[in-house]
Motif scaffolding. Structure first.
Motif, PDB file in Angstrom:
ATOM      1  N   GLY A 643      -9.963  10.017   4.063  1.00 41.64           N
ATOM      2  CA  GLY A 643     -10.207  11.243   3.310  1.00 41.64           C
ATOM      3  C   GLY A 643      -9.076  11.627   2.376  1.00 41.64           C
ATOM      4  N   VAL A 644      -7.852  11.069   2.577  1.00 35.78           N
ATOM      5  CA  VAL A 644      -6.713  11.483   1.758  1.00 35.78           C
ATOM      6  C   VAL A 644      -6.031  10.315   1.053  1.00 35.78           C
ATOM      7  CG1 VAL A 644      -6.223  13.495   3.196  1.00 35.78           C
ATOM      8  CG2 VAL A 644      -5.112  11.324   3.723  1.00 35.78           C
ATOM      9  N   CYS A 645      -6.489   9.084   1.289  1.00 33.80           N
ATOM     10  CA  CYS A 645      -5.775   7.944   0.710  1.00 33.80           C
ATOM     11  C   CYS A 645      -6.106   7.789  -0.772  1.00 33.80           C
ATOM     12  CB  CYS A 645      -6.092   6.660   1.474  1.00 33.80           C
ATOM     13  SG  CYS A 645      -7.801   6.106   1.342  1.00 33.80           S
ATOM     14  N   PRO A 646      -5.203   7.162  -1.548  1.00 35.98           N
ATOM     15  CA  PRO A 646      -5.462   6.926  -2.976  1.00 35.98           C
ATOM     16  C   PRO A 646      -6.715   6.072  -3.166  1.00 35.98           C
ATOM     17  CG  PRO A 646      -3.152   6.533  -2.431  1.00 35.98           C
ATOM     18  CD  PRO A 646      -3.876   6.700  -1.130  1.00 35.98           C
ATOM     19  N   PRO A 647      -7.347   6.157  -4.336  1.00 37.42           N
ATOM     20  CA  PRO A 647      -8.613   5.446  -4.550  1.00 37.42           C
ATOM     21  C   PRO A 647      -8.500   3.931  -4.454  1.00 37.42           C
ATOM     22  CG  PRO A 647      -7.796   6.435  -6.597  1.00 37.42           C
ATOM     23  CD  PRO A 647      -6.980   6.997  -5.489  1.00 37.42           C
ATOM     24  N   GLN A 648      -7.297   3.377  -4.697  1.00 36.00           N
ATOM     25  CA  GLN A 648      -7.162   1.916  -4.639  1.00 36.00           C
ATOM     26  C   GLN A 648      -7.110   1.387  -3.206  1.00 36.00           C
ATOM     27  OE1 GLN A 648      -5.086   4.120  -6.022  1.00 36.00           O
ATOM     28  NE2 GLN A 648      -2.983   3.363  -6.160  1.00 36.00           N
ATOM     29  N   ILE A 649      -6.988   2.279  -2.218  1.00 34.08           N
ATOM     30  CA  ILE A 649      -7.029   1.866  -0.813  1.00 34.08           C
ATOM     31  C   ILE A 649      -8.431   2.138  -0.283  1.00 34.08           C
ATOM     32  CG2 ILE A 649      -6.115   2.273   1.503  1.00 34.08           C
ATOM     33  CD1 ILE A 649      -3.442   2.900   0.317  1.00 34.08           C
ATOM     34  N   HIS A 650      -9.136   1.082   0.066  1.00 34.66           N
ATOM     35  CA  HIS A 650     -10.521   1.201   0.500  1.00 34.66           C
ATOM     36  C   HIS A 650     -10.611   1.134   2.027  1.00 34.66           C
ATOM     37  CE1 HIS A 650     -11.580   0.739  -3.693  1.00 34.66           C
ATOM     38  NE2 HIS A 650     -10.910  -0.403  -3.749  1.00 34.66           N
ATOM     39  N   LEU A 651     -11.814   1.435   2.526  1.00 32.84           N
ATOM     40  CA  LEU A 651     -12.008   1.447   3.972  1.00 32.84           C
ATOM     41  C   LEU A 651     -11.739   0.070   4.579  1.00 32.84           C
ATOM     42  CD1 LEU A 651     -12.792   3.368   6.251  1.00 32.84           C
ATOM     43  CD2 LEU A 651     -15.181   2.682   5.930  1.00 32.84           C
ATOM     44  N   VAL A 652     -12.064  -1.000   3.836  1.00 32.88           N
ATOM     45  CA  VAL A 652     -11.825  -2.356   4.348  1.00 32.88           C
ATOM     46  C   VAL A 652     -10.328  -2.613   4.509  1.00 32.88           C
ATOM     47  CG1 VAL A 652     -11.815  -3.409   2.045  1.00 32.88           C
ATOM     48  CG2 VAL A 652     -12.427  -4.786   4.043  1.00 32.88           C
ATOM     49  N   HIS A 653      -9.501  -2.049   3.622  1.00 39.34           N
ATOM     50  CA  HIS A 653      -8.048  -2.179   3.767  1.00 39.34           C
ATOM     51  C   HIS A 653      -7.577  -1.484   5.045  1.00 39.34           C
ATOM     52  CE1 HIS A 653      -8.007  -2.519  -0.871  1.00 39.34           C
ATOM     53  NE2 HIS A 653      -7.876  -3.730  -0.351  1.00 39.34           N
ATOM     54  N   ILE A 654      -8.154  -0.320   5.316  1.00 47.61           N
ATOM     55  CA  ILE A 654      -7.759   0.419   6.520  1.00 47.61           C
ATOM     56  C   ILE A 654      -8.154  -0.361   7.762  1.00 47.61           C
ATOM     57  CG2 ILE A 654      -8.071   2.577   7.799  1.00 47.61           C
ATOM     58  CD1 ILE A 654      -8.598   3.981   5.153  1.00 47.61           C
ATOM     59  N   TYR A 655      -9.384  -0.901   7.773  1.00 43.26           N
ATOM     60  CA  TYR A 655      -9.839  -1.698   8.923  1.00 43.26           C
ATOM     61  C   TYR A 655      -8.921  -2.899   9.165  1.00 43.26           C
ATOM     62  CZ  TYR A 655     -14.318   0.751   9.474  1.00 43.26           C
ATOM     63  OH  TYR A 655     -15.291   1.678   9.727  1.00 43.26           O
ATOM     64  N   LYS A 656      -8.628  -3.632   8.092  1.00 37.50           N
ATOM     65  CA  LYS A 656      -7.765  -4.810   8.245  1.00 37.50           C
ATOM     66  C   LYS A 656      -6.340  -4.410   8.624  1.00 37.50           C
ATOM     67  CE  LYS A 656     -10.245  -7.855   5.014  1.00 37.50           C
ATOM     68  NZ  LYS A 656     -10.149  -8.594   3.726  1.00 37.50           N
ATOM     69  N   GLY A 657      -5.877  -3.301   8.083  1.00 35.44           N
ATOM     70  CA  GLY A 657      -4.498  -2.885   8.328  1.00 35.44           C
ATOM     71  C   GLY A 657      -4.225  -2.468   9.761  1.00 35.44           C
TER      72      GLY A 657
END
Length: 687
Positions: A643-657
């Motif tokens: 909900g607060v991350c920059p637009p270039q960080i997508h949900l798939v990045h969060i999952y992998k991270g």
């Protein structure tokens, strides 16, 4: 995804929900809604009064050597008032926890239909039960003019018990407001409300769960066992509709009580199943009112709103911003220095900001833009923020540990001390991983260009930023560990200390105090609402023999003591994919106490701890539950961050991270499992 909207301004949230122009044509719904909110805006200030009552109690004891039982009772009177009135406020502001995996993709019209059906079939029967039985409970107390059990306590205990029926009448008013609003919007729904998945998708999902339930009932023999399995699966299925978790728990409990009554009275023979002998009926279910009262007057749980208040007030004080600015200077020239800074701040905030959503959002807002600007890999940036923000659920003071102590009849202080080393261990594992990754992959976490080597001024800035927070941590945890205060008293001191810190930083004004009180009111209310729902659900589950069934199933695995503990932890880990920690703590964890006690696990208590094996087990569960914040699809931290991350960080990045950090948590879990002293040593030597 499980969400709660309590981290946002609840007034803005509800106004956004009601922004449709036709809302002006609902004067009755608007009047009911305004009445509930007006009452809530008065009652929420009881949190401040509660803080004052706790501080007064501690001050009188140490300054004048006086102890007043009345102050003890006043504290849980304020707590009971805030929690019971708060559940209706949370309903009108739509702040309750829900599972949004499917719900968020449904059309707005379908969401409204689900809410209408949920209110009528799940919430209304529960409200009727609690008003009817709650009034009898109050009247019996009023008839005998019940007063405090202590001769020096407060008179008119019946007045406190009157909160139960009154609060449920108010909840009924809130439900009526939501019902009228949804009915009106369904009648005049614009075209865009039809966009999204339709109700038939939800019905297909429920049908799928019904088929699974029917198949699983063949694995057990008795009707009671079949009802237990059906009850669990019904609860999980209805969660995915997106209706609030608290009312799903309560409604399923009431519904299966009625079903058991039919089986008890030979009214379900047409199903081909045998009759039951559960003894469940309307009057026996009314016994949950006494359990609700016990929860309202629980001195341990009084710490919940105070720790929540402390965390939210620290967010307003600007502590994290000062830490970020000063530490960034200190680690600026180190590869991965910003990620190390975020992790260290996460560890510090974990001991002060006990609200996971607040920590993750705060770290995300402060750190992610800078990490993106410094060309950090999106996966590493997202993983660091998500994992660091979740440490607050384990490192004390933790509201999860407070609830666990209450549910497992353990000392809050023992659990706080037992969680210290595992929590710090996880932080060290995070830091080690970041340092190693930064050295191996120089593109993952580069040092910023033009960074200046730190000097003594940078060290001084860090000390000035850290010391006030450390003093607050020592005041809270030190007073508990040294036996100077109870955890409840320490929570009040922490709340007052956070307020004074905000004043010292000149960050506190009436508007911010209002926001903190509203958010504390909402957050405490939705947690307590799940307590209420879990009380009904657990009562019916036990009367159906659910605890015996689960104990028998786990014991029949024949895995031995250590194998059984691993099996339970694996079960909790899997449940964390679909349930959040509150439901697991309130429903599943208490069922495990007799199982663990029967295993005969030999964990040394060093002659001090009465139940070292149980303390060790609870810490293992706590570490396991922390992973539930990072595991999709429910992981709270992942969607708070999105909900607060920059637009270039997508949900798939969060999952992998988060995957490496979940593995690190499992490594930490393995270390605590293999070396119980990591959890047992500190509480054993503290006394």
């Amino acid at each position: 995804m499980a969400t709660d909207i309590s981290q946002n301004d609840p007034i803005e949230t509800y106004e956004r929900i009601l922004e449709h122009p036709e809302t002006d044509q609902q004067p009755i719904a608007r009047a009911l809604d305004s009445s509930v909110k007006a009452i809530g805006h008065v009652v929420m200030w009881a949190s401040v009064l509660l803080m004052g009552a706790i501080f007064s109690q501690v001050a009188l004891r140490y300054l004048f050597n006086q102890n007043y039982p009345k102050l003890d009772e006043i504290q849980w009177h304020f707590y009971g008032l805030v929690t019971m009135i708060g559940i209706s406020y949370a309903l009108v502001t739509d702040s309750h926890v829900r599972v949004d995996i499917l719900h968020m993709n449904l059309s707005r019209r379908t969401q409204r239909l689900i809410e209408v059906l949920g209110i009528l079939t799940l919430l209304v029967p529960f409200i009727y039960l609690m008003i009817d039985q709650g009034y009898d409970y109050f009247y019996d107390s009023f008839r005998v003019n019940e007063s405090s059990d202590s001769p020096t306590g407060l008179p008119a205990r019946w007045a406190f018990k009157a909160i139960i029926p009154i609060s449920y009448v108010l909840l009924g008013v809130a439900a009526a407001a939501r019902l009228l609003h949804d009915a009106h919007e369904l009648w005049v729904a614009p075209a865009e409300e039809f966009e999204g998945l339709k109700l038939r998708r939800v019905l297909l999902m429920l049908g799928f769960f019904a088929a699974i339930t029917f198949a699983l009932t063949f694995l057990v023999e008795t009707t009671e066992e079949k009802l237990v399995i059906a009850m669990f699966l019904t609860f999980i299925a209805l969660l995915f509709t997106g209706y609030p978790v608290a009312w799903v728990l309560a409604g399923v409990g009431v519904g299966y009580c009625g079903l058991a009554y039919l089986f008890d009275n030979d009214l379900m023979l047409w199903t081909g199943l045998e009759s039951t002998f559960t003894g469940l009926d309307y009057l026996t279910l009314g016994a949950v009112v006494n359990r609700v009262y016990a929860t309202m007057s629980n001195a341990v749980l009084v710490a919940l709103p105070m720790f929540i208040f402390m965390g939210l007030m620290l967010d307003e004080s600007g502590v994290a911003e000062r830490l970020m600015t000063s530490m960034q200077r200190l680690f600026g020239t180190v590869r991965g220095g910003l990620a190390i800074t975020v992790t260290l701040i996460g560890i510090i905030l974990a001991a002060t900001t006990v609200i996971i959503g607040a920590s993750v959002v705060l770290l995300g807002v402060l750190a992610l833009p800078s990490m993106t600007q410094q060309s950090y890999k999106p996966t590493l940036a997202a993983g660091v923020v998500s994992a660091s923000g979740t440490l607050g659920i384990l490192i004390p003071p933790s509201i999860m540990l407070v609830i666990m102590a209450d549910q497992m009849a353990l000392s809050v202080g023992d659990l706080f001390m037992a969680a210290m080393l595992p929590g710090v261990l996880l932080g060290v594992l995070y830091l080690s991983y970041i340092f190693i990754v930064a050295q191996i992959d120089k593109r993952a976490a580069p040092a910023p260009e033009g960074a200046v080597k730190p000097d003594w001024d940078a060290v001084k800035d860090v000390m000035l930023a850290v010391l006030p927070t450390l003093r607050l941590i020592l005041a809270v945890l030190g007073s508990i560990f040294l036996g100077l205060t109870t955890p409840t008293e320490a929570s009040g001191i922490g709340a007052l200390g956070a307020t004074l810190l905000a004043l010292g930083y000149r960050k506190l004004n009436l508007s911010k105090l209002w926001n903190v009180c509203v958010s504390t009111f909402n957050t405490t209310a939705y947690i307590f609402a799940i307590f209420l729902g879990a009380t009904v659900f657990s009562y019916v589950l036990r009367e159906l023999g659910g605890d015996e069934l689960i104990e028998h199933m786990i014991a029949s695995t024949g895995l031995g003591p250590n194998g059984t503990v691993i099996f339970i932890l694996a079960l909790v880990f899997l449940l964390g994919f679909v349930l959040d920690w509150i439901e697991i703590t309130l429903i599943v964890l208490p069922l495990m106490r007799p199982i663990v006690n029967s295993l005969g696990i030999d964990i040394p208590g060093y002659g001090v701890l009465d139940e070292p094996a149980l303390i060790w087990f609870v810490i293992l569960v706590a570490v396991t539950l922390q992973t539930s914040f990072l595991t999709p699809p429910v992981g709270f931290a992942l969607f708070y961050l999105k909900g607060v991350c920059p637009p270039q960080i997508h949900l798939v990045h969060i999952y992998k991270g988060v995957i490496p950090f979940v593995l690190l948590q499992l490594l930490g879990l393995g270390l605590v499992f293999g070396w119980p002293a990591l959890a047992i040593w500190l509480p054993s030597v503290a006394y």
